[in-house]
Design an enzyme around this catalytic site. Structure first.
Site, PDB file in Angstrom:
ATOM      1  CG  ASP A 281       0.547   1.648  -1.203  1.00 30.81           C
ATOM      2  OD1 ASP A 281      -0.959   2.171  -1.016  1.00 30.81           O
ATOM      3  OD2 ASP A 281       0.715   0.575  -1.170  1.00 30.81           O
ATOM      4  CG  ASP A 622       3.096  -2.698  -1.381  1.00 26.29           C
ATOM      5  OD1 ASP A 622       2.247  -1.926  -1.855  1.00 26.29           O
ATOM      6  OD2 ASP A 622       2.739  -3.565  -0.225  1.00 26.29           O
ATOM      7  CG  ASP A 626       1.530   1.487  -5.053  1.00 23.42           C
ATOM      8  OD1 ASP A 626       0.341   2.335  -4.961  1.00 23.42           O
ATOM      9  OD2 ASP A 626       1.731   0.685  -4.226  1.00 23.42           O
TER      10      ASP A 626
END
Lengths: 929, 352
Positions: A281, A622, A626
């Site tokens: 990410d 985070d 996700d």
């Protein structure tokens, strides 16, 4: 984890009890030996099971703390009264009030909003605050402005809204349920251990059955054959391995926790080591998740600002008079303030009231100029127009801090093109110059350049009001605009970005050299994503996307051969139209990929696509968005500080310091533990042959039993435990970070060379060595090897009390039994001594022991000491306990196997030397495990 | 958190809420449907032999690859057997790699030499071991000491059950004893062995490898239990003879002046169940002249001395447990675990 072994041991235990049952029905006075053995086996299974559970539980406990959440409260209007109720008691239709700092208690549709901004980063990955109002602006609930989502945070302003869904039916809840819908697949190390168990169980069962048949056809009684079968199973199953592997993994887990990688499941420790693709990410993982000034443009020049975490190293030219003006505007035209009471806190860590950009500017100026509040106090603010989306600028009017200068200073910042419209001059080297076409052109170039970096650009200008028109007593009215808002002097541009963490580029390079492909998957804009990818090295400096190639060659995108482009930036919209085959092609053909504007489902698809390439995929993230991908990944890595609870609970590993670089540590530790587990298993398997051979020889050649089942258990669960754990402390042989990640299907934990070398080379040498000790003891007591052949039947007859040995001496049956136990002890000591050599040779697989250093791993020596001490205790202290079948052994017998131990060492050194000398040769391929 | 949010994928999204989520769900499903086919294709495409791979594995892989191909082609061509033949053929002789069964042979040869040298090492070890071990005298005798005791006749059991009036029940004892005493025949003993002075060790100094002489132990020493006068050893009269012998131990010497004696008594129960026992030789002891024993190799004709117990008056028609113990200095007869060291326990059940 090692369930297969437990089953084998259970079978062994049950066979023991059955054997006793048969014995008992024939002869009521039969000995309880097999009952003991069965119970011991059952105990072993239960104890190792409990132990493994305890270890697992210990590491899961750490995680449990994350689940403890402070019950969330919501301010709700019911029965025309404001009440505070726990958030989980909200129902659809409730009216809730929200103010800055609150977590949104449910999905709500706003009824009214005053300057409300929310942080959706955990949901969409956008790090910028999103304004919220009560207008319906988009069909998509995630895009429209009048809906705020459960678990996001309201940053500023206030709002009132009606609850439209709660709990599982919220968007977050849906994502969470998507995550829980993803099944947990087996970890790579779990698969490897399963594979290993299959091999060992296969060997055990096939040899067991083979010899059962042989025994029966050799006219042994079925009962005896069953006893043989038990012996073979016990000899073949590495009883201590489950405990050893668990301890080794938890040691690594502890070591990683020290380095801020918290591992939830023990098996996940290794997964990172075999990872071949990391889907990362962007926001909060690769970047710092806060806007920071990255570039400045003034005096027709672009300056780079330090974007590292502490901003300490601002090297751009600050001598220019333009900078003095620019810094004044930055300082003054800013509403953000530090929260009080943070004197000792470093600037970058101070909490700020204000939006992200203003915070960035405040900290930037505080670092460079020092006390900003003091400067603002000296330049008292007399009027101000805050930023709004129609004006797209912010303006304030100040007195100057120069007592002789009675002019007012108007400072303005805003969208560069809007600011430029209001300007008639531009400041170059402190001098105002008319704004002509060419200067406007340079401004545009700079603006486009900074914008192209994915940065948010702000323009700054100022104007000194003439003192005669605007005397000190002049009353400014921001509504009537009784002051000029044009003919400003343009001072400069400043661009901001959520910058990469300073440790990330280095970590990315390390991952690259370790053969790990890094894919960025973000919800953010493609341009920003690409810029960050470039700056951290996910897209390396010299690689181009298809679009870049098209631009360079000046042809249409369709005409470019996709294989020319190493890099690719793919948006969620493009991804939506792709077939899985196209996705596979994309993943296979491009080594540097950025996915932007992706949804949680798409992240899942990307992860699955990577897994189809036979890759072991790590996902870092985070946000709640996700969490499905974290769950689907072979190893999900969540951020410990910024990570949402959903992400943490879906992940297998948590980076406590949010530092992407910790992943590199994890990879290193994972690879090391894989190598070391190989060594441990090789060490453990070796002695299996030495334990198995006695049974086979006993059945075929009829020697008195060289080693008893109980004695074998004492090796497996006594002397060998600490040494095999000690191998987990072994340092890496070569730079493990410079080799490719292992192939899931080709590089097995237990491969053919390992099994062959352990079983057929070292194992056999060990067995022979131990037999020499055994024969020595018997020969010195009167039974020469020739006399032992086929002696078994007479030897075991309890009523024969005058059995002749080679010297014509006659033995009672108990004397023989005692001698047999001495033989067990001797064989045991023989194996133990050679296991010391085995332990030393297993320290390395390729390098010489002397290259690795014999004394670098102190734990190995603890292991060796433990081996000797346990053996001494067993043969001396416990020699008097009959059930254990140990006897005192003459000191010289301890040294009989030493030459064989040395031989093992020398042989292995020769093997390693040949491997090093002739890489790629037949020897290398077949002898390197 | 997870528990709180875990759901049964509850839908019911008001306000066109499902827009984005739903859309992709569909994509996801399509994609899932394709997945399996895709994976298969993938598997075929992805088998790219790694250079670093083991040759053998490579070959296996090749075989697998071919098998797969074979599988896919088998239905079309129906020449599965032909393909298999090719595979076998290739294994025997692979023209491309110029390798063949010879390689398997090579491996076998290598292993042969490896194991041969291992065997050589072990043989060497054993050889050195035998160099250190005397063939005449065991290195250690502590496990076989103190001496054990055994009785004759012995047929798998220490229970003497017989009926005086039924010769069939005791005939085998007689046969066994007769057989056992063949080696003690007076003529044989006089021919082979020397008559050495009683009451002292028969010590034969000299080289270890010299043949040693043995002392005579004549069958006639056993008198009534010799079977010479009463060929049934007393079994026909309900007065059975039982011979007791001490286990041979190389170098064992009883204390001088105090020969090892045998004494029997009822083990449990009424002591008067056995009213009298005659011992032959009358001293009920093993004379010192039969010691020491020099080992099988040189002391070829050594005959173990015996003590015969003649149970002349035993209670009939009931099992009488008898314990015969050795007595003397240096003799241990109360080891708990070993009921044959210095003692022997048997039962007499004589029916009339």
């Amino acid at each position: 984890m090692v369930g297969g072994f437990s089953i084998l041991l259970w079978i062994g235990a049950i066979l023991c009890w059955i054997a006793y049952g048969i014995q008992y029905s024939n002869d009521k006075s039969s000995s309880l030996d097999s009952v003991y053995l069965g119970s011991v086996l059952a105990l072993v299974v239960v104890l190792t099971g409990i132990f493994a559970y305890y270890q697992e539980a210990k590491s899961t406990n750490i995680m449990a703390s994350f689940h403890q959440m402070i019950p969330q409260q919501a301010l709700v209007i019911r029965d025309s009264e404001k009440k505070t109720v726990p958030a989980d008691q909200l129902v659809v239709g409730d009216i809730v009030e929200i103010k800055g700092g609150d977590r949104i208690p449910a999905d709500i549709r706003l009824l009214s909003a005053q300057g409300c901004k929310v942080d959706n980063s955990s949901l969409t990955g956008e790090s910028e605050p999103q304004p919220r109002s009560c207008e319906f602006t988009h069909d998509n609930p995630l895009e429209t402005k009048n809906i705020s989502f459960f678990s996001t945070t309201c940053l500023e302003g206030t709002a009132t809204g009606v609850v439209i869904s709660t709990g599982d039916r919220t968007v977050i809840g849906q994502i969470a349920s998507l995550a829980s819908g993803v099944e947990n697949s087996k970890t790579p190390i779990g698969l490897e251990i399963e594979h290993f168990v299959h091999i060992v169980a296969g060997v055990a069962v096939s040899i067991g059955v083979l010899f059962f048949v042989i025994a029966v056809s050799m006219k042994y009684r079925v009962l005896d054959s069953i006893v043989f079968l038990i012996g073979i199973i016990v000899a073949n199953v590495p009883e201590g391995l489950l405990a050893t592997v668990t301890v080794a993994l938890s040691l690594t887990a502890k070591r990683m926790a020290k380095k801020n990688c918290l591992v939830k499941g023990l098996e996940a420790v290794e997964t990172l080591g075999s990872t071949s693709i990391i889907c990362s990410d962007k926001t909060g993982t690769l970047t710092q998740n806060r806007m920071t000034v990255a570039h400045l443009w003034f005096d027709n020049q672009v300056f780079v600002a330090d974007t590292s975490e502490d901003h300490s190293n601002q090297v751009f030219d600050q001598s220019s008079a333009t900078w003095a003006s620019l810094s004044k505007i930055i300082t003054l035209c800013n509403r953000a303030e530090f929260r009080p009471g943070q004197e000792g806190v470093p600037v970058m860590k101070k909490a700020v009231v204000g939006d992200a950009s203003e915070t960035a500017l405040l900290k930037f100026s505080e670092v460079i100029l020092g006390n900003v509040m003091e400067i603002r106090k000296r330049n008292r603010k007399v009027a101000e127009i805050p930023f709004n989306s129609t004006n797209k600028f912010q303006l304030s009017i100040h007195e100057t801090d120069d007592p002789s200068d009675k002019r007012f200073l108007v400072v303005m910042k805003g969208a560069p093109e809007r600011v430029l419209e209001k300007c008639s001059t531009i400041m170059v080297s402190g001098q105002e110059q008319p704004l002509d076409r060419s200067t406007a052109q340079t401004f545009h170039t700079a603006y486009m350049e900074l914008g192209g970096l994915g940065e948010r650009v702000l323009g700054f200008c100022h104007l000194y009001l003439p003192a005669d028109e605007f005397p000190a007593t002049y009353s400014f009215d921001v509504d009537a605009m009784n002051f000029p808002t044009s003919s400003f002097c343009f001072v400069g541009l400043l661009s901001m970005i959520d910058p990469p963490r300073s440790t990330v580029p280095d970590a990315v390079t390390k991952c690259r050299s370790a053969g790990i492909k890094i894919i960025m998957v973000t919800g953010d804009h493609p341009i920003t994503a690409k810029a960050i990818a470039k700056s951290v090295g996910i897209i390396s400096a010299n690689s181009e996307t298809v679009e870049d190639v098209a631009k360079r060659l000046n042809v249409a995108v369709e005409q470019v051969d996709k294989r020319d482009a190493k890099a690719a930036v793919v948006t969620g919209m493009e991804l939506k139209d792709m077939s899985p085959a196209q996705l596979d092609e994309l993943l296979a053909n491009h080594s540097e990929i950025v996915f932007a504007r992706t949804s949680p489902q798409q992240k899942l698809i990307i992860v699955e696509g990577c897994q189809r390439q036979d890759a072991i995929v790590a996902v870092t993230g985070d946000g709640v968005n996700d969490s499905p991908a974290l769950k689907k990944a072979d190893i999900g890595i969540a951020m410990g500080i910024t990570g949402s609870d959903a992400a943490k609970s879906a992940a297998d590993m948590v980076l406590l310091d949010d530092n992407f670089a910790s992943i590199v540590t994890g990879v290193e530790e994972g690879r090391l533990i894989f190598d070391n587990l190989k060594k441990t298993i090789a060490y453990t398997l070796t002695k299996n042959i030495a334990e198995l051979c006695p049974f086979l020889i006993y059945i075929i050649a009829g020697l008195p039993l060289p080693i008893g089942t109980i004695t074998i258990l004492f090796i497996d669960l006594g002397t060998d435990i600490i040494p095999s754990i000690a191998l987990a402390y072994e340092k890496a042989e070569r730079d493990i970070m410079n080799r490719k990640p292992r192939h899931k299907k080709k590089d097995r934990l237990v491969n053919k060379p390992l099994a062959v070398y352990s079983y057929l080379h070292i194992g056999l040498m060990q067995a022979l060595g131990a037999f020499v000790v055994y024969f020595t003891v018997y020969a010195q007591q009167g039974f020469r090897p020739s006399a032992l052949l086929n002696l078994r039947v007479e030897w075991e007859k309890g009523y024969v009390n005058d059995l002749e040995d080679s010297y014509g001496q006659e033995w009672t049956s108990y004397q023989r039994k005692y001698l047999e136990w001495t033989g067990y002890t001797a064989f045991f000591v023989g194996i133990m001594v050679q296991q010391i050599a085995d332990l030393i040779i297993r320290k390395t697989r390729r390098n010489s022991i002397f290259q690795q250093g014999l004394f670098r791993n102190k734990v190995i020596w603890v292991g060796i000491a433990s081996q000797v001490i346990i053996a001494l205790i067993l043969s001396c202290g416990l020699g008097s306990i009959v059930a254990l079948n140990f006897t005192m052994l003459r000191p010289q017998y301890w040294f009989v196997a030493v030459p064989h131990a040395v031989l093992i060492w020398v042989y292995d050194e020769v093997r390693k030397l040949a491997i090093r000398l002739y890489p790629g040769s037949w020897w290398d391929k077949n002898m390197y495990y | 958190m997870r528990r709180q949010l875990r759901s049964r994928r509850a839908p019911a999204f008001p306000y066109g809420y499902r827009y984005r989520l739903d859309d992709q769900d569909e994509v996801n499903q399509n994609y899932l449907a394709d997945e399996e086919e895709e994976a298969e294709e993938e598997a075929r495409v992805m088998v790219v032999p790694d250079l670093e791979e083991e040759e053998e594995e490579e070959e296996e892989e090749k075989e697998e690859e071919e098998k797969e191909e074979e599988e896919s082609q088998a239905q079309e061509t129906g020449s599965a057997w032909w393909r298999k033949w090719q595979i076998v053929n290739e294994y025997l002789w692979d023209p491309e790699k110029r390798m063949s069964l010879a390689r398997t042979g090579l491996i076998l040869v290598i292993y042969f030499f490896f194991y041969a040298s291992l065997a050589a090492v072990v043989t060497l070890c054993m050889y050195t071991l035998f160099l250190t071990i005397s063939p005449y005298m065991p290195t250690f005798t502590e496990r076989v000491k103190p001496p054990g005791v055994m009785i004759r006749p012995f047929a798998h059991s220490l229970n003497f059950n017989f009926n005086v009036s039924e010769p069939d029940t005791w005939q085998h004892y007689v046969i066994s004893l007769n057989g056992f005493l063949q080696g003690y025949n007076d003529s044989l003993q006089e021919e082979m062995n020397v008559d050495c002075p009683p009451g002292q060790y028969f010590i034969q100094d000299g080289d270890e490898d010299e043949d040693k002489k043995a002392c005579q132990f004549k069958r006639s020493f056993l008198k009534n239990c010799s079977g010479l006068e009463d060929p049934t050893f007393g079994y026909s009269t309900g007065q059975p003879c039982i011979l007791l012998k001490m286990n041979r131990i190389v170098g064992f010497r009883p204390e001088p002046g105090d020969p090892v004696k045998v004494s029997c008594k009822v083990q449990r129960g009424d002591e008067n169940d056995i009213r009298s026992i005659n011992y032959y030789p009358e001293s009920a002891s093993f004379d010192l002249r039969y010691y020491p024993y020099y080992g099988k190799l040189t002391h070829v004709n050594y005959t173990s001395p015996l003590v015969a117990m003649h149970f002349t008056d035993v209670v009939k028609n009931q099992a009488v447990p008898v314990q015969c113990q050795l007595k003397g200095k240096g003799i241990i007869n109360d080891v708990i675990n070993d009921r044959f060291v210095g003692r022997v326990i048997f039962t007499l059940n004589i029916e009339t």
